[in-house]
Write an enzyme that holds these catalytic residues in place. Structure first.
Site, PDB file in Angstrom:
ATOM      1  N   HIS B  63      36.269 100.847 -19.835  1.00  0.00           N
ATOM      2  CA  HIS B  63      37.223  99.752 -19.053  1.00  0.00           C
ATOM      3  C   HIS B  63      36.427  98.194 -19.346  1.00  0.00           C
ATOM      4  O   HIS B  63      35.748  97.837 -18.461  1.00  0.00           O
ATOM      5  CB  HIS B  63      37.271 100.228 -17.578  1.00  0.00           C
ATOM      6  CG  HIS B  63      38.235  99.453 -16.863  1.00  0.00           C
ATOM      7  ND1 HIS B  63      38.972  99.855 -15.891  1.00  0.00           N
ATOM      8  CD2 HIS B  63      38.704  97.941 -17.139  1.00  0.00           C
ATOM      9  CE1 HIS B  63      39.868  98.903 -15.461  1.00  0.00           C
ATOM     10  NE2 HIS B  63      39.601  97.837 -16.150  1.00  0.00           N
ATOM     11  N   ASN B  97      45.014  93.997 -21.658  1.00  0.00           N
ATOM     12  CA  ASN B  97      45.772  92.846 -21.235  1.00  0.00           C
ATOM     13  C   ASN B  97      45.341  91.651 -21.872  1.00  0.00           C
ATOM     14  O   ASN B  97      44.794  90.647 -21.351  1.00  0.00           O
ATOM     15  CB  ASN B  97      45.606  92.771 -19.605  1.00  0.00           C
ATOM     16  CG  ASN B  97      44.119  92.732 -19.333  1.00  0.00           C
ATOM     17  OD1 ASN B  97      43.148  93.245 -20.199  1.00  0.00           O
ATOM     18  ND2 ASN B  97      43.876  92.407 -18.217  1.00  0.00           N
ATOM     19  N   HIS B 181      46.050 101.174 -12.959  1.00  0.00           N
ATOM     20  CA  HIS B 181      45.405 100.063 -11.762  1.00  0.00           C
ATOM     21  C   HIS B 181      46.410 100.373 -10.834  1.00  0.00           C
ATOM     22  O   HIS B 181      47.514  99.829 -10.581  1.00  0.00           O
ATOM     23  CB  HIS B 181      45.379  98.775 -12.485  1.00  0.00           C
ATOM     24  CG  HIS B 181      45.236  97.740 -11.680  1.00  0.00           C
ATOM     25  ND1 HIS B 181      44.366  96.556 -12.038  1.00  0.00           N
ATOM     26  CD2 HIS B 181      45.453  97.562 -10.462  1.00  0.00           C
ATOM     27  CE1 HIS B 181      44.069  95.885 -11.073  1.00  0.00           C
ATOM     28  NE2 HIS B 181      44.844  96.003 -10.071  1.00  0.00           N
ATOM     29  N   ASP B 307      34.769  97.815 -15.874  1.00  0.00           N
ATOM     30  CA  ASP B 307      35.692  96.823 -15.676  1.00  0.00           C
ATOM     31  C   ASP B 307      35.201  95.303 -16.040  1.00  0.00           C
ATOM     32  O   ASP B 307      35.284  94.325 -15.319  1.00  0.00           O
ATOM     33  CB  ASP B 307      36.287  96.839 -14.124  1.00  0.00           C
ATOM     34  CG  ASP B 307      37.440  96.123 -13.997  1.00  0.00           C
ATOM     35  OD1 ASP B 307      37.821  95.495 -15.029  1.00  0.00           O
ATOM     36  OD2 ASP B 307      37.952  95.858 -12.764  1.00  0.00           O
TER      37      ASP B 307
END
Lengths: 304, 428
Positions: B63, B97, B181, B307
């Site tokens: 991630h 994204n 998510h 993340d």
């Protein structure tokens, strides 16, 4: 005092000092020449990133009565519209030689952030999002003190949209620091999600709470921030939490009603109740100037 | 052809266990592993000191937001790859994204091509829906043909249950994994931090734990309905851990990850309104932190994933509720993991388990054995260092650990046989 960002920065002694100094400045407002030279040569900027009438005028009046130079900034007519960040705006204005910045912003915490960005300016929170509005709570305490002699031992009801109210957060801290007991009266959907650590009681039934109260602080239902969706209708809100004439009759003799303004007559307060002598709304406004003079003086002028 | 390597003096730790061994790497693969294999090293092999260190399969991040294309001012595939290499990673999965998002083969090809110039292997996750809008399915087959194994609309959850159900049904046939998510956008509203005592006091709108748990619960039901393979991204609440525990007990094909910051930071960090501590999902409470750690210990949570979410200073230095969520993670994840887990479990959660979820095993995360592709890291588990944002390799500075003294540092990283980090410094 380095900055005034939260009532918590003051503590009991700090609050009492502001109230004492405000008492001395209140008299200035009734002189033929309403001005003292205390802050002559000092410069104060009001940075209002969110619209306000009374708070801005009150701070600017306070600064002028202290003979400070006042620079007025509002986001609507500034380079913020061209995309300048809050930080750059603050740094630009400080560079013009300001001694204090009064900051209002729709986002909680901006005055705290500004206090980290400035080099030597003092920062006063003029209201930030749902967080705090410390000078409002100070002027409320000053006004109640004037009417009742002291705050300690009073029973204060804070009624209405506590969830979205910066005034309520500052009031809870200020009244409880001064020894009052605070009860929040609100639809449970308009209470903060957690009251852990708040020195308050909670009640749902305004009728039952009113006869015991010494002070009733009404909050505006912030319909423009979508608070309307937290209750079924304004009509139901008024029926359960509005200070109607019938409810005003339940108040003990000597009980006081305060409102930070702007009032929405007919919603949280009935028009004829707003005009009763125990409703202190206009006296709060007058005292606001003295309290803000005291805050600016204590930040910029040192001891009296 | 890269130079052969002799890694000397390490304790090897991998899924097969721990043992004292030297490792010889040549032509991109492990040539020999054992206590006395120096003789197997080619004459001109470079000797890398690994004494007192742990040699493990390279770490694998499920991630990472590498921000390219679209936000190169905050990170690029190359700068993010450099940060990853310094963090001990041999492979990262780039989140889709970007702008434009990875919802078609052209963008996936671009990111994969950029990855060729990165010091670590860059795998790409694809979007579940076109434009990450949550409405129409992205061309998952076309992306899978390029090697994409994970699909996610990360940044947001797929809100429409019917769309998510169709995506799971479709993905099952392709043999790929969907990664969610989990956040109900309506429940999360304008929330800027965890909803609780701190948000109430600070006057900031909150994201309730229920916003995450509602979608975890829905997606567990959809995994049951479809038989699809589902990975839960960055779980942050005690309730989510419990939901995943039950789903696994039932035998559903679900896996889960947690981000390092959710293991060591709570919502109290937001008290000063510093947007560095704004992240999605938000920092939660002490109890959540305890249950997330327990979830790693008992295997309910499979992986620690960074993340890693770089933001340029001017983008982050805004009023708290206006600032974008996200914090850096690649260069600090290992040390943070070692602060809460034992060495072997930390490595399992950072290397071989995420490698399996990403479809990168056994090339990454596989046991350190003769013939295996040489994706390795050498860690000094007792080295202490202080996090200085200015010295990070990431193009951004938004680390929540500025000034922290951490224990555990990467000494060498080897990717496909190349030493990309030597003695804590990037080689290129």
């Amino acid at each position: 005092m380095t900055h005034l960002l939260s009532i918590a920065d003051l503590g009991r002694e700090g609050i009492e000092e502001v109230l004492r100094v405000a008492e001395a400045f209140a008299e200035v407002g009734s002189r033929p020449v309403r001005k003292v030279p205390t802050l002559r040569g000092r410069a104060i900027a009001t940075l209002f990133f969110e619209d306000s009438t009374r708070t801005r005028l009150s701070f600017e009046t306070a600064a002028k009565r202290l003979s400070a130079d006042v620079l007025s900034f509002s986001a609507a007519s500034s380079s913020v519209k061209k995309g300048e960040s809050v930080r750059d705006t603050v740094e630009t204005i400080e560079a013009m030689g300001m001694d204090a910045l009064v900051v209002r912003h729709a986002s909680a915490g901006v005055p705290v952030q500004v206090s980290r960005w400035v080099k030597r300016c003092k920062v006063v929170n003029g209201g930030d999002g749902w967080h705090e509005h410390p000078t409002q709570a100070l002027l409320d305490c000053f006004t109640v003190c004037q009417a009742r002699g002291a705050i300690g031992g009073l029973r204060v009801l804070v009624v209405g949209d506590v969830r979205h109210s910066r005034v309520a957060r500052s009031q809870v801290l200020a009244y409880s620091a001064l020894g009052a007991s605070v009860t929040l009266v609100a639809p449970s959907s308009l209470l903060p999600p957690s009251l852990e650590g708040w020195p308050v009681e909670v009640a749902d039934d305004l009728d039952a709470a009113l006869p015991e109260a010494d002070v009733v602080s009404l909050l505006r239902l912030q319909a423009e921030r979508g608070s309307g969706a937290f209750v079924p209708s304004l009509r139901e809100y008024t029926a359960r939490y509005g200070l109607t004439a019938r409810r005003a009759a339940l108040l003990a003799p000597g009980a006081l009603v305060t409102h930070p303004g702007p009032m929405i007559r007919g919603v949280e307060i009935a028009s004829d109740v707003a005009d009763l002598p125990q409703a202190l709304v206009t006296r709060q406004v007058a005292n606001g100037v003295a309290v803000r003079m005291a805050v600016l003086f204590l930040l910029l002028g040192g001891a009296m | 052809m890269s130079r052969a390597l002799l890694l000397r003096g390490a304790e090897v730790v991998d899924a097969a266990g721990r043992r004292r061994a030297d490792v010889v790497v040549a032509d991109g693969v492990v040539r020999a592993v054992g206590p006395d294999v120096a003789g197997a090293a080619p004459a001109r092999a470079r000797v890398l000191d690994a004494s007192g260190c742990v040699l493990a399969p390279g770490l694998v991040d499920l991630h990472a937001h590498l921000r390219q294309p679209g936000a190169e001012e905050s990170e690029t595939v190359e700068t993010g790859g450099r940060a990853a290499a310094l963090g001990g990673y041999s492979a990262v999965v780039a989140m889709p994204n970007t702008d434009p998002p990875v919802d078609c083969a052209a963008v996936a090809r671009e990111v994969l091509a950029l990855g060729k110039r990165s010091p670590v292997e860059v795998a790409v996750a694809g979007a579940i829906t076109v434009g990450r809008a949550g409405e129409r399915l992205a061309p998952m087959g076309e992306l899978a043909a390029l090697g994409v194994r994970l699909f996610t609309d990360d940044g947001a959850g797929v809100q429409d249950g019917a769309v998510m159900r169709r995506a799971l049904d479709y993905a099952r046939g392709l043999g790929v994994t969907l990664a969610q998510h989990c956040e109900d956008a309506r429940l999360a509203g304008q929330g800027a931090m965890h909803e609780g005592a701190w948000s109430s006091r600070l006057g900031l709108p909150g994201v309730p734990a229920a916003a995450e748990e509602a979608m975890v619960a829905r997606d567990v039901a959809l995994a049951r309905l479809t038989g699809g393979r589902l990975h839960f991204l960055h779980l942050s609440t005690a309730g989510s851990v419990e939901l995943v525990r039950r789903a696994k007990a039932e035998g559903l094909l679900v896996t889960a990850e947690v981000a390092p910051h959710h293991l060591v930071l709570t919502d109290a960090a937001c008290a000063g309104y510093d947007p560095t501590f704004k992240v999605s999902p938000p920092l939660r409470e002490d109890e959540d932190l305890v249950r997330l750690r327990a979830g790693l210990e008992d295997g309910t949570i499979d992986a620690i994933a960074t993340d890693h979410a770089p933001h340029a200073p001017e983008a982050k230095d805004l009023p708290f509720d206006e600032a974008p969520p996200g914090m850096l993670g690649l260069e600090t994840a290992l040390a943070v993991a070692l602060s809460v887990l034992g060495l072997e479990r930390a490595l399992a959660c950072l290397s071989w388990r995420p490698a399996a979820i990403a479809g990168l095993a056994p090339r990454h995360g596989g046991p350190v054995a003769e013939g295996a592709e040489a994706n390795l890291c050498v860690i000094d588990p007792s080295a202490t260092w202080t996090v200085d944002p200015a010295r990070l390799a990431s193009r951004s500075r938004n680390t929540p650990y500025a000034g922290w003294t951490l224990t555990g540092r990467v000494r060498h990283t080897i990717v496909a046989g190349d030493a990309v980090v030597v003695d804590g410094e990037l080689v290129r």
